[in-house]
Design a protein around this motif. Structure first.
Motif, PDB file in Angstrom:
ATOM      1  N   ALA A 103      -2.479  -0.944  18.782  1.00 13.32           N
ATOM      2  CA  ALA A 103      -2.103  -1.562  17.503  1.00 13.32           C
ATOM      3  C   ALA A 103      -1.247  -2.793  17.760  1.00 13.32           C
ATOM      4  O   ALA A 103      -0.065  -2.667  18.091  1.00 13.32           O
ATOM      5  N   ILE A 104      -1.836  -3.965  17.610  1.00 16.22           N
ATOM      6  CA  ILE A 104      -1.062  -5.198  17.748  1.00 16.22           C
ATOM      7  C   ILE A 104      -0.826  -5.793  16.357  1.00 16.22           C
ATOM      8  O   ILE A 104      -1.501  -5.428  15.393  1.00 16.22           O
ATOM      9  N   GLY A 105       0.107  -6.693  16.250  1.00 19.07           N
ATOM     10  CA  GLY A 105       0.376  -7.359  14.988  1.00 19.07           C
ATOM     11  C   GLY A 105      -0.474  -8.602  14.822  1.00 19.07           C
ATOM     12  O   GLY A 105      -1.043  -9.123  15.779  1.00 19.07           O
ATOM     13  N   GLY A 106      -0.577  -9.073  13.573  1.00 18.81           N
ATOM     14  CA  GLY A 106      -1.173 -10.374  13.328  1.00 18.81           C
ATOM     15  C   GLY A 106      -2.567 -10.387  12.747  1.00 18.81           C
ATOM     16  O   GLY A 106      -3.070 -11.461  12.395  1.00 18.81           O
ATOM     17  N   SER A 107      -3.233  -9.230  12.633  1.00 19.74           N
ATOM     18  CA  SER A 107      -4.577  -9.227  12.056  1.00 19.74           C
ATOM     19  C   SER A 107      -4.504  -9.446  10.547  1.00 19.74           C
ATOM     20  O   SER A 107      -3.464  -9.214   9.910  1.00 19.74           O
ATOM     21  N   GLN A 108      -5.630  -9.870   9.953  1.00 15.23           N
ATOM     22  CA  GLN A 108      -5.638 -10.125   8.510  1.00 15.23           C
ATOM     23  C   GLN A 108      -5.701  -8.819   7.725  1.00 15.23           C
ATOM     24  O   GLN A 108      -4.788  -8.498   6.965  1.00 15.23           O
ATOM     25  N   ASN A 109      -6.772  -8.044   7.899  1.00 16.11           N
ATOM     26  CA  ASN A 109      -6.945  -6.784   7.190  1.00 16.11           C
ATOM     27  C   ASN A 109      -6.919  -5.633   8.182  1.00 16.11           C
ATOM     28  O   ASN A 109      -7.746  -5.581   9.089  1.00 16.11           O
ATOM     29  N   VAL A 110      -5.966  -4.703   8.014  1.00 12.73           N
ATOM     30  CA  VAL A 110      -5.848  -3.560   8.913  1.00 12.73           C
ATOM     31  C   VAL A 110      -6.119  -2.279   8.129  1.00 12.73           C
ATOM     32  O   VAL A 110      -5.480  -2.015   7.104  1.00 12.73           O
ATOM     33  N   TYR A 111      -7.091  -1.504   8.621  1.00  8.22           N
ATOM     34  CA  TYR A 111      -7.450  -0.216   8.020  1.00  8.22           C
ATOM     35  C   TYR A 111      -6.911   0.880   8.935  1.00  8.22           C
ATOM     36  O   TYR A 111      -7.266   0.944  10.118  1.00  8.22           O
ATOM     37  N   CYS A 112      -6.052   1.742   8.388  1.00  8.87           N
ATOM     38  CA  CYS A 112      -5.421   2.771   9.202  1.00  8.87           C
ATOM     39  C   CYS A 112      -4.809   3.819   8.286  1.00  8.87           C
ATOM     40  O   CYS A 112      -4.863   3.698   7.061  1.00  8.87           O
ATOM     41  N   THR A 113      -4.205   4.844   8.868  1.00 14.45           N
ATOM     42  CA  THR A 113      -3.480   5.828   8.064  1.00 14.45           C
ATOM     43  C   THR A 113      -2.136   5.239   7.624  1.00 14.45           C
ATOM     44  O   THR A 113      -1.652   4.254   8.197  1.00 14.45           O
ATOM     45  N   ALA A 114      -1.529   5.864   6.630  1.00 15.31           N
ATOM     46  CA  ALA A 114      -0.243   5.371   6.113  1.00 15.31           C
ATOM     47  C   ALA A 114       0.838   5.400   7.186  1.00 15.31           C
ATOM     48  O   ALA A 114       1.635   4.457   7.304  1.00 15.31           O
ATOM     49  N   ALA A 115       0.881   6.480   7.990  1.00 16.37           N
ATOM     50  CA  ALA A 115       1.906   6.572   9.033  1.00 16.37           C
ATOM     51  C   ALA A 115       1.737   5.457  10.061  1.00 16.37           C
ATOM     52  O   ALA A 115       2.713   4.841  10.500  1.00 16.37           O
ATOM     53  N   THR A 116       0.494   5.187  10.444  1.00 16.00           N
ATOM     54  CA  THR A 116       0.238   4.108  11.407  1.00 16.00           C
ATOM     55  C   THR A 116       0.729   2.778  10.853  1.00 16.00           C
ATOM     56  O   THR A 116       1.364   1.986  11.563  1.00 16.00           O
ATOM     57  N   ALA A 117       0.473   2.527   9.582  1.00 14.69           N
ATOM     58  CA  ALA A 117       0.943   1.278   8.955  1.00 14.69           C
ATOM     59  C   ALA A 117       2.462   1.202   8.967  1.00 14.69           C
ATOM     60  O   ALA A 117       3.042   0.140   9.260  1.00 14.69           O
ATOM     61  N   THR A 118       3.125   2.317   8.693  1.00 13.75           N
ATOM     62  CA  THR A 118       4.590   2.329   8.670  1.00 13.75           C
ATOM     63  C   THR A 118       5.161   2.020  10.055  1.00 13.75           C
ATOM     64  O   THR A 118       6.109   1.242  10.187  1.00 13.75           O
ATOM     65  N   PHE A 119       4.587   2.623  11.086  1.00 15.68           N
ATOM     66  CA  PHE A 119       5.038   2.340  12.455  1.00 15.68           C
ATOM     67  C   PHE A 119       4.812   0.873  12.804  1.00 15.68           C
ATOM     68  O   PHE A 119       5.682   0.230  13.406  1.00 15.68           O
ATOM     69  N   MET A 120       3.655   0.336  12.444  1.00 19.65           N
ATOM     70  CA  MET A 120       3.356  -1.066  12.748  1.00 19.65           C
ATOM     71  C   MET A 120       4.307  -2.002  12.005  1.00 19.65           C
ATOM     72  O   MET A 120       4.763  -3.012  12.559  1.00 19.65           O
TER      73      MET A 120
END
Length: 313
Positions: free
Chosen positions: A42-59
């Motif tokens: 999981a790197i930063g900077g992409s336009q649209n990221v599809y993932c679970t809510a927890a993954t988004a919170t960590f990112m």
């Protein structure tokens, strides 16, 4: 018909041309499907990221405003489409929020495991077996010689000494699992954690995970108590204090090279070992297996004449 080029490896990462998206890209892209929040996936900077809510919170914690332009948080078992590919997340059992990615296209199911383990772990959602035509599995420990011991038996090694322990552990996922294992199996231990691990603990607890008792590291406590203290630190801190005195050193990992020169070996892995990979293949019932993140040659040899194994990396 299975499409041999459904997933291809590019310098940017794993690419699905039929949906025009990347799985766990290594560079910012327009459409990213992210299996879990470890930095090598999981790197930063992409336009649209599809993932679970927890993954988004960590990112979002790790990358702040550079995490993504937009997050599309998906629940497990919730189907969604990117172009003509239908995608569904299933728990991968690796860390909190980790997901297997089931992709369906023209009647064929392709299952990307991401990193996974099938053994019980109360700090993350349990692995689910999902049947698919193609299993795209990590092969980090795809070696018949590799058998991960019981994590409970491993953590109980700390009960064999009263000495203070400096315990190296990855900040996200492994540290929370170690805190829980220590709390449950080493009741005489006072658990202290490095400040950089604390935000991840809070996110775990915000998502309802019970880790047990721990405190932020206090130098005075460690200095004034020469027994029964466990200080959990991330790898960089662990390796920078290689001459730390008055502590027994341990590092929680499935890798043998990380156990060398430590006072206690602590073989606790969050990846599938050989037996777990074989069990996953048996229950997924794929027509083909594609391997990633490791050496798939031993799997290819094992299934020769019985099941097609393709090495992607």
């Amino acid at each position: 018909m299975i499409l041999e080029d459904f997933i291809t490896i590019t310098p940017t990462g794993l690419y699905c041309a039929y949906g025009d998206f990347y799985l766990d890209p290594q560079q910012p892209v327009k459409e990213a499907v992210v299996s879990h929040a470890h930095g090598d996936h999981a790197i930063g900077g992409s336009q649209n990221v599809y993932c679970t809510a927890a993954t988004a919170t960590f990112m979002q914690h790790r990358y702040r405003k550079f995490a993504a332009v937009d997050f599309f948080n998906k629940k497990y078992h919730e189907a969604f489409k990117i172009k003509d590919v239908t995608i569904t997340f299933y728990p991968a059992g690796h860390i909190l929020g980790s997901a297997q990615v089931l992709m369906e296209y023209k009647g064929i199911k392709y299952l990307y495991t991401g990193d996974y383990k099938i053994e019980p772990d109360t700090t993350c959602e349990p692995f689910e077996f999902v049947q698919a035509d193609v299993l795209i599995t990590e092969s980090t420990f795809a070696d018949p010689e590799t058998k991960h011991p019981s994590p409970v038996d491993e953590i109980k090694k700390l009960n064999e000494t009263n000495a203070n322990v400096m315990l190296g552990s990855y900040a996200l996922g492994k540290s929370q699992r170690i805190i829980q294992l220590l709390s449950e199996n080493c009741p005489t231990r006072n658990i202290m954690v490095h400040f950089s691990i604390m935000p991840f603990n809070k996110i775990y607890e915000d998502y309802g995970m019970k880790l047990g008792n721990y405190k932020m590291y206090d130098r005075k406590v460690m200095k004034n108590n020469h027994e029964n203290q466990v200080y959990i630190v991330p790898p960089m801190v662990f390796h920078s204090y290689h001459k730390a005195i008055n502590v027994v050193r341990a590092f929680a990992s499935g890798w043998k090279n990380l156990q060398q020169q430590n006072g206690i070996s602590l073989y606790i892995s969050d990846h599938a070992d050989w037996a777990a990979i074989l069990e996953t293949i048996e229950k997924v019932k794929p027509k083909q297996v594609w391997t990633l993140h490791g050496d798939g040659k031993q799997l290819k040899d094992y299934f020769k004449g019985k099941l097609e194994v393709k090495i992607l990396n």
